[in-house]
Design a protein around this motif. Structure first.
Motif, mmCIF file in Angstrom:
data_model
loop_
_atom_site.group_PDB
_atom_site.id
_atom_site.type_symbol
_atom_site.label_atom_id
_atom_site.label_comp_id
_atom_site.label_asym_id
_atom_site.label_seq_id
_atom_site.Cartn_x
_atom_site.Cartn_y
_atom_site.Cartn_z
ATOM 1 N N GLU A 81 0.834 -1.208 0.000
ATOM 2 C CA GLU A 81 0.000 0.000 0.000
ATOM 3 C C GLU A 81 0.869 1.257 0.000
ATOM 4 O O GLU A 81 0.585 2.210 -0.731
ATOM 5 C CB GLU A 81 -0.932 -0.009 1.215
ATOM 6 C CG GLU A 81 -1.838 1.201 1.315
ATOM 7 C CD GLU A 81 -2.796 1.360 0.137
ATOM 8 O OE1 GLU A 81 -3.132 2.523 -0.182
ATOM 9 O OE2 GLU A 81 -3.198 0.357 -0.462
ATOM 10 N N LYS A 82 1.925 1.268 0.786
ATOM 11 C CA LYS A 82 2.831 2.433 0.827
ATOM 12 C C LYS A 82 3.519 2.622 -0.526
ATOM 13 O O LYS A 82 3.665 3.757 -0.997
ATOM 14 C CB LYS A 82 3.885 2.260 1.917
ATOM 15 C CG LYS A 82 3.327 2.150 3.304
ATOM 16 C CD LYS A 82 2.988 3.494 3.864
ATOM 17 C CE LYS A 82 2.626 3.319 5.332
ATOM 18 N NZ LYS A 82 1.583 4.160 5.779
ATOM 19 N N TYR A 84 2.336 1.718 -3.424
ATOM 20 C CA TYR A 84 1.297 2.226 -4.329
ATOM 21 C C TYR A 84 1.091 3.728 -4.113
ATOM 22 O O TYR A 84 1.018 4.497 -5.083
ATOM 23 C CB TYR A 84 -0.011 1.463 -4.116
ATOM 24 C CG TYR A 84 -1.148 1.992 -4.946
ATOM 25 C CD1 TYR A 84 -1.237 1.695 -6.298
ATOM 26 C CD2 TYR A 84 -2.125 2.811 -4.375
ATOM 27 C CE1 TYR A 84 -2.271 2.189 -7.077
ATOM 28 C CE2 TYR A 84 -3.163 3.310 -5.142
ATOM 29 C CZ TYR A 84 -3.232 3.005 -6.487
ATOM 30 O OH TYR A 84 -4.258 3.507 -7.249
ATOM 31 N N GLN A 85 1.004 4.149 -2.861
ATOM 32 C CA GLN A 85 0.816 5.572 -2.563
ATOM 33 C C GLN A 85 2.006 6.402 -3.064
ATOM 34 O O GLN A 85 1.820 7.483 -3.631
ATOM 35 C CB GLN A 85 0.636 5.784 -1.057
ATOM 36 C CG GLN A 85 -0.671 5.261 -0.519
ATOM 37 C CD GLN A 85 -0.748 5.329 0.998
ATOM 38 O OE1 GLN A 85 0.191 5.741 1.672
ATOM 39 N NE2 GLN A 85 -1.880 4.890 1.543
ATOM 40 N N ASP A 87 4.001 5.596 -5.520
ATOM 41 C CA ASP A 87 3.906 5.590 -6.975
ATOM 42 C C ASP A 87 2.905 6.631 -7.452
ATOM 43 O O ASP A 87 3.161 7.350 -8.432
ATOM 44 C CB ASP A 87 3.514 4.190 -7.456
ATOM 45 C CG ASP A 87 3.486 4.101 -8.965
ATOM 46 O OD1 ASP A 87 4.517 4.443 -9.595
ATOM 47 O OD2 ASP A 87 2.436 3.681 -9.505
ATOM 48 N N GLN A 88 1.770 6.724 -6.773
ATOM 49 C CA GLN A 88 0.761 7.726 -7.131
ATOM 50 C C GLN A 88 1.319 9.138 -6.963
ATOM 51 O O GLN A 88 1.109 9.993 -7.834
ATOM 52 C CB GLN A 88 -0.495 7.555 -6.270
ATOM 53 C CG GLN A 88 -1.315 6.326 -6.602
ATOM 54 C CD GLN A 88 -1.838 6.378 -8.025
ATOM 55 O OE1 GLN A 88 -1.385 5.630 -8.869
ATOM 56 N NE2 GLN A 88 -2.773 7.251 -8.297
ATOM 57 N N LEU A 89 2.013 9.375 -5.852
ATOM 58 C CA LEU A 89 2.604 10.698 -5.627
ATOM 59 C C LEU A 89 3.619 11.043 -6.712
ATOM 60 O O LEU A 89 3.631 12.165 -7.232
ATOM 61 C CB LEU A 89 3.272 10.755 -4.260
ATOM 62 C CG LEU A 89 2.351 10.824 -3.046
ATOM 63 C CD1 LEU A 89 3.143 10.648 -1.756
ATOM 64 C CD2 LEU A 89 1.587 12.142 -3.029
ATOM 65 N N SER A 91 3.785 9.773 -9.749
ATOM 66 C CA SER A 91 3.062 9.943 -11.015
ATOM 67 C C SER A 91 2.426 11.319 -11.081
ATOM 68 O O SER A 91 2.508 12.005 -12.109
ATOM 69 C CB SER A 91 1.981 8.872 -11.161
ATOM 70 O OG SER A 91 2.553 7.598 -11.299
ATOM 71 N N ASP A 92 1.795 11.731 -9.988
ATOM 72 C CA ASP A 92 1.180 13.057 -9.955
ATOM 73 C C ASP A 92 2.218 14.150 -10.086
ATOM 74 O O ASP A 92 2.017 15.118 -10.825
ATOM 75 C CB ASP A 92 0.397 13.269 -8.638
ATOM 76 C CG ASP A 92 -0.840 12.393 -8.540
ATOM 77 O OD1 ASP A 92 -1.261 11.820 -9.568
ATOM 78 O OD2 ASP A 92 -1.373 12.262 -7.418
ATOM 79 N N SER A 95 3.565 14.173 -13.728
ATOM 80 C CA SER A 95 2.574 14.535 -14.732
ATOM 81 C C SER A 95 2.274 16.038 -14.694
ATOM 82 O O SER A 95 1.808 16.604 -15.667
ATOM 83 C CB SER A 95 1.282 13.744 -14.551
ATOM 84 O OG SER A 95 0.666 14.090 -13.338
#
Length: 97
Positions: A81-82, A84-85, A87-89, A91-92, A95
């Motif tokens: 989960e960490k 994934y979080q 990775d999202q940060l 990516s954001d 981008s």
């Protein structure tokens, strides 16, 4: 490494084993833990039958193993989960650049 022959004493019975040299110490430590647990049960409970003592010992270590496995699964889930979080940060962040 090669196999060696050892004798392990558990609950006053000797078991001859062939083990890899690198496993010998772990097996001897495991036998000591079992014998210590049996001794503890003998001293603290009115149980003298070796079969009952061994069954109680097996239950103790099986329970401990299952708890450890559950803890590892939960920790793996938390780490995933960490990641994934993170990775999202990332990516954001990239981008928006």
């Amino acid at each position: 490494m090669g196999e060696i022959s050892i004798k392990i004493n558990i609950a006053d019975r000797v078991y001859p084993l062939k083990v890899n040299m690198e496993e010998e110490e772990v097996i001897r430590r495991a036998a000591k833990l079992i014998n210590d647990r049996i001794k503890d049960y003998q001293e603290n409970y009115a149980v003298r039958d070796k079969q009952d003592l061994l069954s109680m010992c097996v239950l103790h270590y099986a329970t401990a193993t299952l708890k450890a496995e559950k803890r590892v699964i939960n920790e793996d889930t938390d780490v995933a989960e960490k990641v994934y979080q993170l990775d999202q940060l990332l990516s954001d962040f990239f981008s928006n650049k």
